[in-house]
Design a protein around this motif. Structure first.
Motif, mmCIF file in Angstrom:
data_model
loop_
_atom_site.group_PDB
_atom_site.id
_atom_site.type_symbol
_atom_site.label_atom_id
_atom_site.label_comp_id
_atom_site.label_asym_id
_atom_site.label_seq_id
_atom_site.Cartn_x
_atom_site.Cartn_y
_atom_site.Cartn_z
ATOM 1 N N SER A 71 -21.170 -4.887 -21.186
ATOM 2 C CA SER A 71 -19.780 -5.122 -21.938
ATOM 3 C C SER A 71 -18.688 -4.307 -21.202
ATOM 4 C CB SER A 71 -20.091 -4.775 -23.298
ATOM 5 O OG SER A 71 -21.193 -5.582 -23.995
ATOM 6 N N ILE A 72 -17.721 -5.271 -21.059
ATOM 7 C CA ILE A 72 -16.494 -4.646 -20.471
ATOM 8 C C ILE A 72 -15.380 -4.763 -21.314
ATOM 9 C CG2 ILE A 72 -14.940 -4.486 -18.568
ATOM 10 C CD1 ILE A 72 -17.498 -3.492 -17.680
ATOM 11 N N GLY A 73 -14.459 -3.741 -21.624
ATOM 12 C CA GLY A 73 -13.289 -3.926 -22.457
ATOM 13 C C GLY A 73 -13.294 -3.241 -23.900
ATOM 14 N N ASP A 74 -12.176 -3.005 -24.558
ATOM 15 C CA ASP A 74 -12.083 -2.439 -25.852
ATOM 16 C C ASP A 74 -12.911 -3.536 -26.870
ATOM 17 O OD1 ASP A 74 -11.294 -1.455 -28.377
ATOM 18 O OD2 ASP A 74 -9.644 -0.204 -27.576
ATOM 19 N N PRO A 75 -13.635 -3.193 -27.675
ATOM 20 C CA PRO A 75 -14.231 -3.955 -28.826
ATOM 21 C C PRO A 75 -12.901 -4.562 -29.767
ATOM 22 C CG PRO A 75 -15.375 -1.847 -28.726
ATOM 23 C CD PRO A 75 -14.195 -1.752 -27.837
ATOM 24 N N SER A 76 -11.948 -3.907 -29.867
ATOM 25 C CA SER A 76 -10.887 -4.320 -30.780
ATOM 26 C C SER A 76 -10.059 -5.492 -29.923
ATOM 27 C CB SER A 76 -9.970 -3.187 -31.074
ATOM 28 O OG SER A 76 -9.469 -2.591 -29.954
ATOM 29 N N ILE A 101 -17.913 -9.235 -13.972
ATOM 30 C CA ILE A 101 -18.660 -9.847 -12.602
ATOM 31 C C ILE A 101 -18.558 -8.811 -11.404
ATOM 32 C CG2 ILE A 101 -18.710 -11.746 -10.977
ATOM 33 C CD1 ILE A 101 -19.262 -12.213 -13.924
ATOM 34 N N SER A 102 -17.546 -8.070 -11.220
ATOM 35 C CA SER A 102 -17.666 -7.219 -10.132
ATOM 36 C C SER A 102 -18.512 -6.004 -10.229
ATOM 37 C CB SER A 102 -16.069 -6.750 -9.754
ATOM 38 O OG SER A 102 -15.038 -7.853 -9.718
ATOM 39 N N SER A 103 -18.518 -5.483 -11.432
ATOM 40 C CA SER A 103 -19.663 -4.471 -11.760
ATOM 41 C C SER A 103 -21.042 -4.491 -11.463
ATOM 42 C CB SER A 103 -19.397 -3.755 -13.225
ATOM 43 O OG SER A 103 -20.042 -4.820 -14.046
ATOM 44 N N THR A 144 -9.283 -10.610 -17.385
ATOM 45 C CA THR A 144 -9.388 -9.288 -16.862
ATOM 46 C C THR A 144 -10.877 -8.590 -16.937
ATOM 47 O OG1 THR A 144 -6.926 -8.880 -16.855
ATOM 48 C CG2 THR A 144 -8.328 -7.026 -16.403
ATOM 49 N N ASN A 145 -11.040 -8.551 -18.261
ATOM 50 C CA ASN A 145 -12.326 -7.818 -18.562
ATOM 51 C C ASN A 145 -13.658 -8.713 -18.050
ATOM 52 O OD1 ASN A 145 -11.219 -5.679 -19.925
ATOM 53 N ND2 ASN A 145 -11.598 -6.879 -21.821
#
Length: 696
Positions: A82-87, A65-67, A59-60
């Motif tokens: 960077s996309i998504g939660d670091p955790s 890629i879309s961004s 998903t991320n």
């Protein structure tokens, strides 16, 4: 020239020539359009593992890629997303463009590269691709500010160094080292340097560029480029021009000016100033609000210059084009590109630059005369040919048609032609007419390894230093095919007759990629199966010979057989008509088990490093083990050959050797005999001291 309406002594001709000289002389010796393009080099990395379609990382990555479509062009050709939660499973990406690429073109290249990379590497958590104008990489781990020197990608010129190589390489190193320091200190926005330096005799000048991703520190950039410079001997040795890439840095070296001058490059956006001030940038037209009387005059003068200079350049350019148009000549099919196997315009011209007519090759080989025959292999017959321009080539007429259509065959040939390595024979062109499938290679005068190693007289020319160089070169070539090339190639017919020796006894693997040209199954599995066994018995791994199963370990087995042939001087299947004669693997294994392995060394090897020879036998036996899982990869083999501090594992029984065919004597396992490279002793089969060292 008549349409230009100028004569060689007319006033107009002289005026235009004078304008041309004034305009272009300062850069005439430098300016050459760099239109060379290479096909994308995709690298789907295994170190990050795989992801599933419904995972958080998937998903991320899709969001990342879309961004890219909504990004504004970067002023410095560098992107960090960077996309998504670091955790969680965060998707991280870095992109970098060549310095001369304009901002809009850079972003377009990055967007295309990102989309294509995810399609080429489905389900991989880490991948990198190099396009001609940009690099894009993504990962599930943090990559910003971290130096990555693997994988690597290199391109070399089709022309070799002429003259004194030592002087050439020394001056090349001086230029690259100077550029390295300049690039490393470039700062956080752009770490790039370009420039020229002193040239070796026979060359006008040397030109180079060096670049790091600007997220690196000065030391990291320096270390990355230093690593790249150290890789030149293994990827690009002897080549007049080269390009080298890794994820964190890249550099280029040529004997012609390939880059644009700084004044012609799109300017960087200046850093924001704490307090607004009137702009002194000559590219910004002053506004009425900030024009004093003097300022206005200054602004007007700039506008005038901006109009007059381009007109002068246009007039001079048109004049020079007319004057020198007749001097432009068409280059031969095999020589129109500075880079081997490629024309610099587009994919169509790339194909046309390699495509040769059947009649041309028929004439070059005297109608494929048996007198011109150089050898026969599993895929066809090779002939010596001489083209109309006098260039000698090796012409391989394939023995049967592959399962591919014409377009697929062309595409595969183009890919193979772009593989550049000093230990691979260069593919120069091909012919595709009717039922004919013909490949044209560079001609190697020294013939193949089997003509030397199995000839009692000629093999005396191959002392241990040369043989070890051959072994190392073959290993490097296979490693490139297996791991560092644009796509994984399994040779499947590696043998002594497919190793050609250059003028300096540099080994070159021939017929690489032929198995791929004939392989219609495009699955990407680690192990494949085929109904067409195209190898040579004696070199074929058991799983390939008996079940048609092949992998990179198939080539490793063949390499091991080659190593043992090079050391013993014996053919792997040389029974000489004796009913109970041992084959090579049985012969070597029996002596290994009985601690008499030194007796298998070719008697013509009267000098050399005993420990180096013993270690090479050990490596050869590791490569021919019956179970493919136990065989090392070529990356491990290359490390074993170069690092003598590495303790080698014990080999198990080779393939095709019956346990009761050799003695069952117990033997000791030691590593001292292969641990040092420094001992150089006279070697002789009659030397009793041979029994003093255990080969293991």
């Amino acid at each position: 020239m008549d349409h230009c309406k100028t004569g060689p002594f007319s006033p107009l001709y002289q005026v235009l020539s004078f304008i041309c000289v004034l305009t272009f002389v300062p850069s005439l010796s430098l300016a050459q359009a760099d239109t060379y393009e290479f096909s994308p080099d995709y690298n789907c990395l295994t170190r990050g593992g795989n992801y599933t379609a419904d995972s958080t990382f998937a998903t991320n990555l899709n969001r990342l890629i879309s961004s890219l479509s909504s990004l504004a062009p970067s002023s410095y050709g560098f992107y960090n997303i960077s996309i998504g939660d670091p955790s969680e499973e965060r998707a991280n990406a870095i992109a970098l463009c060549r310095r001369e690429v304009r901002r809009d073109d850079c972003l377009s290249c990055v967007q295309t590269a990102a989309k294509d990379l995810t399609e080429q590497c489905p389900r991989r958590k880490e991948a990198v691709v190099w396009y001609t104008h940009c690099m894009f990489r993504y990962s599930n781990r943090s990559i910003l500010g971290r130096t990555e020197t693997s994988p690597t990608f290199s391109l070399i010129s089709s022309e070799d160094i002429a003259g004194n190589r030592t002087v050439f390489e020394s001056l090349r190193g001086q230029l690259l080292n100077r550029l390295k320091g300049m690039a490393a200190t470039g700062g956080p926005r752009r770490q790039y340097a370009q420039g020229n330096g002193s040239a070796a005799p026979g060359y006008q000048s040397f030109y180079g560029s060096a670049q790091c991703t600007p997220d690196l520190s000065e030391q990291d950039c320096n270390d990355c480029l230093e690593f790249g410079f150290g890789s030149i001997p293994s990827c690009c040795d002897g080549s007049m021009g080269l390009r080298w890439f890794c994820p964190s840095c890249n550099f280029r070296f040529e004997t012609w000016r390939f880059y644009e001058l700084q004044a012609d490059l799109e300017p960087d956006t200046p850093a924001p100033s704490p307090s607004p001030a009137p702009s002194n940038d000559t590219r910004v037209k002053p506004t009425p609000s900030n024009q004093t009387r003097a300022g206005k005059g200054k602004g007007e003068s700039r506008i005038v210059v901006a109009i007059v200079i381009p007109l002068a350049f246009v007039v001079a350019f048109v004049a020079c084009l007319c004057i020198f148009l007749k001097r432009k000549k068409r280059k031969s099919v095999l020589g129109k590109s500075r880079w081997s196997g490629t024309d610099a315009n587009d994919e169509l011209s790339k194909t046309e630059s390699l495509l040769l007519e059947f009649g041309v090759l028929k004439a070059a080989t005297n109608n494929f005369s048996s007198e011109n025959e150089l050898g026969r292999g599993g895929f066809g017959t090779v002939y010596k040919g001489v083209l109309h321009d006098g260039q000698e080539v090796a012409v391989k007429r394939l023995s049967e048609i592959s399962g591919q259509g014409d377009n697929e065959f062309k595409n595969e040939v183009l890919l193979v032609a772009k593989l550049q390595h000093r230990n691979l024979v260069r593919l120069l062109g091909f012919c595709l007419e009717g039922q004919e499938r013909i490949l044209v290679y560079e001609f190697i005068k020294n013939s193949s390894l089997d003509h030397f190693i199995f000839d009692p007289e000629k093999r005396r020319l191959l002392d241990w230093g040369v043989r070890y160089k051959v072994i190392e070169g073959i290993a490097r070539g296979l490693l490139y095919l297996h791991e560092d090339s644009r796509f994984r190639i399994i040779h499947r017919d590696l043998k002594a007759s497919n190793i050609l020796l250059g003028d300096d006894m540099n080994p070159k693997i021939a017929d690489f990629g032929l198995a791929k040209l004939f392989e219609t199954n495009n699955q990407q599995a680690t192990h494949k199966f085929t109904n067409r066994i195209a190898g040579t018995y004696g070199y074929m791994a058991p799983e390939y010979a008996m079940r048609g199963q092949f992998s990179v370990k198939t080539d490793v087995f063949s390499f091991g057989v080659l190593v043992l042939e090079i050391i013993t001087g014996k053919r792997n299947n040389d029974s000489q008509g004796e009913e109970y004669a041992e084959d090579l693997l049985t012969y070597v294994w029996r002596n290994w088990r009985e601690d008499t392995v030194l007796s298998i060394i070719d008697p013509s090897l009267t000098t050399g490093s005993r420990n180096e020879i013993l270690r090479s036998i050990h490596i050869g036996l590791l490569c021919v083990q019956e179970n493919a899982v136990n065989r090392p990869t070529m990356a491990t083999v290359a490390m074993m050959l170069s690092s003598f501090s590495l303790t080698l594992p014990m080999p198990s029984r080779p393939a095709f050797v019956l346990e009761n065919s050799v003695g069952s004597n117990n033997f000791l396992s030691t590593s001292e005999s292969t641990a040092s490279r420094s001992e150089v002793l006279t070697v002789s089969v009659n030397d009793a001291s041979f029994t003093e060292l255990s080969p293991r």
